[in-house]
Design a protein around this motif. Structure first.
Motif, PDB file in Angstrom:
ATOM      1  N   LYS A 229       0.902  -1.048  -0.041  1.00  0.00           N
ATOM      2  CA  LYS A 229      -0.056   0.070   0.126  1.00  0.00           C
ATOM      3  C   LYS A 229       0.874   1.220  -0.039  1.00  0.00           C
ATOM      4  N   THR A 230       0.467   2.182  -0.868  1.00  0.00           N
ATOM      5  CA  THR A 230       1.621   3.346  -1.141  1.00  0.00           C
ATOM      6  C   THR A 230       1.010   4.481  -0.212  1.00  0.00           C
ATOM      7  N   LYS A 231       2.028   5.274   0.193  1.00  0.00           N
ATOM      8  CA  LYS A 231       1.622   6.451   0.889  1.00  0.00           C
ATOM      9  C   LYS A 231       0.369   7.277   0.474  1.00  0.00           C
ATOM     10  N   TYR A 232       0.544   7.380  -0.861  1.00  0.00           N
ATOM     11  CA  TYR A 232      -0.551   8.604  -1.407  1.00  0.00           C
ATOM     12  C   TYR A 232      -1.995   7.601  -1.466  1.00  0.00           C
ATOM     13  N   LEU A 233      -2.048   6.273  -1.802  1.00  0.00           N
ATOM     14  CA  LEU A 233      -3.075   5.492  -1.611  1.00  0.00           C
ATOM     15  C   LEU A 233      -3.839   5.532  -0.115  1.00  0.00           C
ATOM     16  N   GLN A 234      -2.981   5.488   0.729  1.00  0.00           N
ATOM     17  CA  GLN A 234      -3.427   5.673   2.025  1.00  0.00           C
ATOM     18  C   GLN A 234      -4.044   7.209   2.366  1.00  0.00           C
ATOM     19  N   ILE A 235      -3.432   8.080   1.734  1.00  0.00           N
ATOM     20  CA  ILE A 235      -4.036   9.560   1.808  1.00  0.00           C
ATOM     21  C   ILE A 235      -5.293   9.695   1.290  1.00  0.00           C
ATOM     22  N   LEU A 236      -5.410   9.198  -0.002  1.00  0.00           N
ATOM     23  CA  LEU A 236      -6.641   9.309  -0.812  1.00  0.00           C
ATOM     24  C   LEU A 236      -7.920   8.542  -0.083  1.00  0.00           C
ATOM     25  N   THR A 237      -7.442   7.340   0.434  1.00  0.00           N
ATOM     26  CA  THR A 237      -8.589   6.420   0.918  1.00  0.00           C
ATOM     27  C   THR A 237      -9.093   6.991   2.190  1.00  0.00           C
ATOM     28  N   SER A 238      -8.089   7.924   3.112  1.00  0.00           N
ATOM     29  CA  SER A 238      -8.545   8.435   4.245  1.00  0.00           C
ATOM     30  C   SER A 238      -9.349   9.618   3.710  1.00  0.00           C
ATOM     31  N   LEU A 239      -8.939  10.331   3.094  1.00  0.00           N
ATOM     32  CA  LEU A 239      -9.693  11.449   2.543  1.00  0.00           C
ATOM     33  C   LEU A 239     -11.283  11.415   2.068  1.00  0.00           C
ATOM     34  N   ALA A 240     -11.176  10.020   1.308  1.00  0.00           N
ATOM     35  CA  ALA A 240     -12.493   9.734   0.905  1.00  0.00           C
ATOM     36  C   ALA A 240     -13.645   9.228   1.903  1.00  0.00           C
ATOM     37  N   ARG A 241     -12.964   8.401   3.056  1.00  0.00           N
ATOM     38  CA  ARG A 241     -13.559   7.877   4.079  1.00  0.00           C
ATOM     39  C   ARG A 241     -14.039   9.259   4.841  1.00  0.00           C
ATOM     40  N   TRP A 242     -13.239  10.186   5.226  1.00  0.00           N
ATOM     41  CA  TRP A 242     -13.795  11.321   6.295  1.00  0.00           C
ATOM     42  C   TRP A 242     -14.742  12.205   5.459  1.00  0.00           C
ATOM     43  N   THR A 243     -14.476  12.331   4.080  1.00  0.00           N
ATOM     44  CA  THR A 243     -15.480  13.054   3.440  1.00  0.00           C
ATOM     45  C   THR A 243     -16.919  12.528   3.599  1.00  0.00           C
ATOM     46  N   ALA A 244     -16.885  11.246   3.309  1.00  0.00           N
ATOM     47  CA  ALA A 244     -18.181  10.364   3.219  1.00  0.00           C
ATOM     48  C   ALA A 244     -18.795  10.551   4.777  1.00  0.00           C
ATOM     49  N   PHE A 245     -18.013  10.242   5.759  1.00  0.00           N
ATOM     50  CA  PHE A 245     -18.567  10.177   7.160  1.00  0.00           C
ATOM     51  C   PHE A 245     -19.074  11.596   7.474  1.00  0.00           C
ATOM     52  N   LEU A 246     -18.562  12.539   7.234  1.00  0.00           N
ATOM     53  CA  LEU A 246     -18.908  13.833   7.420  1.00  0.00           C
ATOM     54  C   LEU A 246     -20.301  14.404   6.751  1.00  0.00           C
ATOM     55  N   MET A 247     -20.005  13.820   5.435  1.00  0.00           N
ATOM     56  CA  MET A 247     -21.566  14.107   4.452  1.00  0.00           C
ATOM     57  C   MET A 247     -22.480  13.315   5.192  1.00  0.00           C
ATOM     58  N   MET A 248     -22.645  11.912   5.478  1.00  0.00           N
ATOM     59  CA  MET A 248     -23.395  11.353   6.335  1.00  0.00           C
ATOM     60  C   MET A 248     -24.186  12.036   7.351  1.00  0.00           C
ATOM     61  N   ILE A 249     -23.173  12.360   8.524  1.00  0.00           N
ATOM     62  CA  ILE A 249     -23.440  13.224   9.456  1.00  0.00           C
ATOM     63  C   ILE A 249     -24.199  14.514   9.118  1.00  0.00           C
ATOM     64  N   ALA A 250     -23.838  15.347   8.361  1.00  0.00           N
ATOM     65  CA  ALA A 250     -24.273  16.634   7.896  1.00  0.00           C
ATOM     66  C   ALA A 250     -25.641  16.399   7.486  1.00  0.00           C
ATOM     67  N   LEU A 251     -25.866  15.456   6.406  1.00  0.00           N
ATOM     68  CA  LEU A 251     -26.984  15.190   5.758  1.00  0.00           C
ATOM     69  C   LEU A 251     -28.401  14.881   6.681  1.00  0.00           C
ATOM     70  N   THR A 252     -27.930  13.871   7.700  1.00  0.00           N
ATOM     71  CA  THR A 252     -28.957  13.374   8.601  1.00  0.00           C
ATOM     72  C   THR A 252     -29.189  14.668   9.644  1.00  0.00           C
ATOM     73  N   CYS A 253     -28.369  15.524   9.861  1.00  0.00           N
ATOM     74  CA  CYS A 253     -28.644  16.489  10.907  1.00  0.00           C
ATOM     75  C   CYS A 253     -29.678  17.296  10.082  1.00  0.00           C
ATOM     76  N   ILE A 254     -29.154  17.942   8.998  1.00  0.00           N
ATOM     77  CA  ILE A 254     -30.154  18.707   8.276  1.00  0.00           C
ATOM     78  C   ILE A 254     -31.687  18.153   7.917  1.00  0.00           C
ATOM     79  N   ARG A 255     -31.526  16.709   7.821  1.00  0.00           N
ATOM     80  CA  ARG A 255     -32.877  16.286   7.821  1.00  0.00           C
ATOM     81  C   ARG A 255     -33.744  16.245   9.404  1.00  0.00           C
TER      82      ARG A 255
END
Length: 492
Positions: A229-255
């Protein structure tokens, strides 16, 4: 070198180098990213099944026990570092004095031969050498303990692979299958027997199995080779994961803020506790990979406080994610990201790009981990099958072991797509062994070592009384028995 184990990895080798060092803040982030993963996606469904109040109490208790055993691992690492330093000092003097040091000593056995004065050597307990859990097990466990350790790790890795082999195809299936979406019944639950597409006889379960086959054909071959696993792949997957989690929380809070919440969870349901236990154990797991993350931290003066802060923040994150989910969504999928699918029966958002991103992000993040874990498991199966004296035929590590890695989890994934159940079972058994039993027994044996008997060393767990270890082992036995009995009763 010995093979590796782990959630992402667990090594049974001693590495004197620590790699590039980093600050406590960076170490905090690394531990946080390691712990929060697939388990978080199954937390909301388990939370709802057990009831919001019972789940709240259970997750707080399980987080506390998990942190306590994490301090056991840290303390064992400190004692192991001291032992290794002493062995290095004595090995240098053994050329002149022929000193014989036992690997496993306790307070009833002399550490050195009579002609060597023990008080002349004062090894530091600072954690500077990366001593993985497998190495600590080899230092303190007997043969039976090592077999138990290997079984726990291997079963855990098999569970990981089964979870990934089910979660990725299920996510793809729910995005591709268009039947049942926006049909006017927002709370309708689609079953595996429903059609995948209108006017097409292929049902959702068979479509899922096709994706399982495609997933294995694409990623399975990596098991026969070596990848990193490369360093850049770890960074990309981490960014995708946290973007997704924060979106989920924000969308449900808005709802919820708009008064559109459709969730009405019960207060407590004891039937959901066993699965919640397994999900929580899996979701707080980092014990097996902890040495690789905390050893490079430059200043470890407040190490246990940093880990306590990690667990506190993760606990709050899980509670926010789960509470916003159970009160805003009526029908929570076992893989929470599927609730945001563009073809779901209860759409949380109407923004199509966000729908596709949230539904598919497990595909990207889990697919990158599958080859790493499969190779880790292959290497350890090879190590276990290799006789002490001799070598395996070439086809065993090259063909047999990779097939042994792929066939069981793929067979499980073809049989069921219940990701929450797979996470619950993996956490309840192998996860409980790694998170509760192994750390408790390790620290119990390490404290009996001659170097640790006097106490007062660095990184000693605040739960230093023997009663905490005994309570942890009793807790593990009670939980595993309760889960087993409940699974048996529920399937009668």
């Amino acid at each position: 070198m010995a093979a590796e184990f782990g959630k992402d990895h667990v090594s049974i080798q001693v590495l004197t180098e620590t790699g590039a060092q980093y600050s406590q803040v960076v170490g905090f982030v690394y531990v946080f990213n390691l712990i929060v993963g697939t388990g978080a996606l199954t937390m909301p469904a388990a939370f709802k099944e057990a009831g919001w109040l019972l789940s709240l109490l259970a997750i707080i208790l399980l987080a506390f026990v998990s942190y306590m055993t994490l301090t056991f691992v840290t303390e064992t690492m400190a004692i192991s570092n001291a032992k290794l330093r002493l062995q290095q000092v004595l090995s240098q003097s053994s050329r002149e004095e022929s000193v014989d040091v036992s690997v496993n000593v306790d307070e009833r056995q002399p550490l050195l031969k009579p002609k060597v004065v023990y008080t002349d050597v004062s090894p530091s307990f600072e954690i500077t050498q990366r001593v993985e859990m497998g190495t600590m097990a080899a230092m303190f466990f007997n043969r039976v303990g090592m077999v138990f350790f290997h079984l726990c790790i291997i079963i855990y890795l098999y569970g990981d692979l089964a979870i990934y082999a089910a979660a990725v195809p299920k996510s793809l299936r729910d995005v591709v299958c268009t039947y049942g979406g926006n049909n006017g019944t927002s709370n309708q639950t689609l079953s595996d027997d429903d059609h995948c597409w209108p006017h097409v006889s292929l049902n959702r379960m068979n479509a899922y199995r096709i994706f399982v086959a495609v997933f294995v054909l694409l990623l399975g071959p990596f098991t026969f080779f070596n990848v990193q696993k490369t360093k850049y792949l770890q960074i990309l997957t981490s960014l995708a994961r946290w973007t997704a989690f924060l979106m989920m929380i924000a969308l449900t809070c808005i709802r919820l803020a708009e008064g559109k919440g459709q969730g009405h969870p019960v207060i407590a349901d004891i039937a959901g506790v066993p699965n919640l236990f397994g999900v929580c154990v899996y979701s707080f797991m980092c014990h097996h990979s902890l040495p690789s993350l905390i050893t490079p931290i430059r200043n470890k003066s407040r190490l246990l406080s940093v880990l306590a802060g990690n667990y506190s923040l993760i606990l709050v994150f899980y509670l926010v994610l789960s509470f916003t989910a159970v009160f805003s969504i009526g029908n929570i999928q076992d893989l929470y990201s599927l609730n945001f699918s563009p073809h779901g029966t209860e759409p949380v958002t109407s923004v199509v790009p966000i729908q596709y991103f949230l539904a598919l992000f497990p595909v990207f993040t889990l697919s990158t981990s599958f080859p790493i874990i499969s190779i880790t498991l292959r290497n350890n199966l090879t190590a276990m099958l290799t006789p002490r004296q001799g070598h395996l035929p070439w086809y065993v590590p090259k063909v047999v072991c990779p097939l042994l890695v792929l066939i069981p989890p793929v067979a499980v994934a073809l049989g069921t797509n219940k990701v929450e159940v797979l996470v619950g079972i993996t956490g309840s058994y192998a996860g409980a062994g790694i998170q509760y039993v192994i750390p408790a027994v390790l620290v119990l044996l390490a404290r009996r070592d001659t170097l640790a008997v006097a106490g007062g060393y660095l990184h000693r767990s605040p739960f230093s009384h023997r009663a905490w270890v005994i309570l942890t082992l009793i807790w593990a036995c009670i939980c595993i028995n309760f889960v087993t009995v409940n699974y048996i009763i529920s399937n009668l």
